[in-house]
Enzyme design. Sequence first.
Site, short mmCIF file in Angstrom:
data_model
loop_
_atom_site.label_atom_id
_atom_site.label_comp_id
_atom_site.label_asym_id
_atom_site.label_seq_id
_atom_site.Cartn_x
_atom_site.Cartn_y
_atom_site.Cartn_z
CG LEU A 1 18.82 63.94 16.30
CD1 LEU A 1 19.24 62.49 16.51
CD2 LEU A 1 17.37 64.00 15.83
CG ASP A 2 15.47 68.34 21.16
OD1 ASP A 2 15.97 69.32 20.59
OD2 ASP A 2 14.25 68.15 21.28
NE ARG A 3 22.08 68.00 27.60
CZ ARG A 3 23.33 68.17 28.07
NH1 ARG A 3 24.06 67.11 28.39
NH2 ARG A 3 23.82 69.38 28.22
#
Length: 339
Positions: free
Chosen positions: A174-176
């Site tokens: 998952l993106d930050r």
Amino acid sequence: MNTRRNPKETSKRASKPTSTSKSQPKLNTRNNNKPNKFNDKAKAPATVKSYPVTEPAELLPFLLTHIANRGRNSIKSLLSRGQIAVNGKSVTQHNYQLHPGQTVTLDMEKTVQAEEMIGLQIVHEDEDLIVIQKDAGLLSIATSEENDLTAYRQLMDHVRLSNPKNRIFVVHRLDRDTSGIMMFAKSERIQQTLQNTWKDTVKSRSYVALVEGAVKKPEGTITSWLKETSTLKMYSSPHEGDGLHAVTHYKLIQSNRHFSLLEVQLETGRKNQIRVHMADIGHPIAGDKKYGAETKTVGRLGLHARVLSFIHPTSGELLTFESAIPKTFLKYTAPAPTN
């Protein structure tokens, strides 16, 4: 079996490694003065090892030189768990300065207290998998900045509390700035099984997206071919076959004239797919300046991985994990009151 889990109910219980206790054998309390011929030969191997310091050095390089059969990450874990001491005092600092005459000790059986994890909660753990809920702002895995706090690093420390040789493996990311449900494997075999059969194993992977503006169509499907620029930004190519095929389905949950809340279902899992596709239809994700958002009110990226449902690679069970819609998303998309 369809197992639904609420992260809030399980996070505290699952964040610490489970342990099993076995009944202890009865002790022989008779006073037996006869010498035991096995006493000198059957001693358990020492669990504390000492290493005298003979010249100035930093602690981590010293340990790498003196502790055999352990890599850099393994020794870092020993430090983070407080199993390294200098002159009897536990030290976790990698660049701690050593001086001649000091003694460094490694205690393999030191009781280690599990540290509270930052930015994540474990919602399920078994012999093969760890499923977590990640907060927005926490990296899934490391970037070029070695010292960044990541979900991966914290979970690696977690599994090594029970055995220093344990490891975890990345299955997906998952993106930050995206929050929600994600999972890691506990062996390379499970990682490869999940990645090689991802399309068949994962039965549902849905998000909620807080997007700018009022989405008029109650549902829709976005299809394109995604490519990446030299600056690592994804975009949709207008030409069929020019890039990776990406398909996103969405349904409107609620909206007002400023924001809309969408349920988003992924048919494919491409990098930044939802972010690109929302921008393609003129409704970029709130807070996503990279893909054209103008709002900063939310204070984070308006994307949350809400549901992950998959067939367990070993047991064959259907496991479904759900996470609540962030209250901020509901607040900003609440319909205007009617008089």
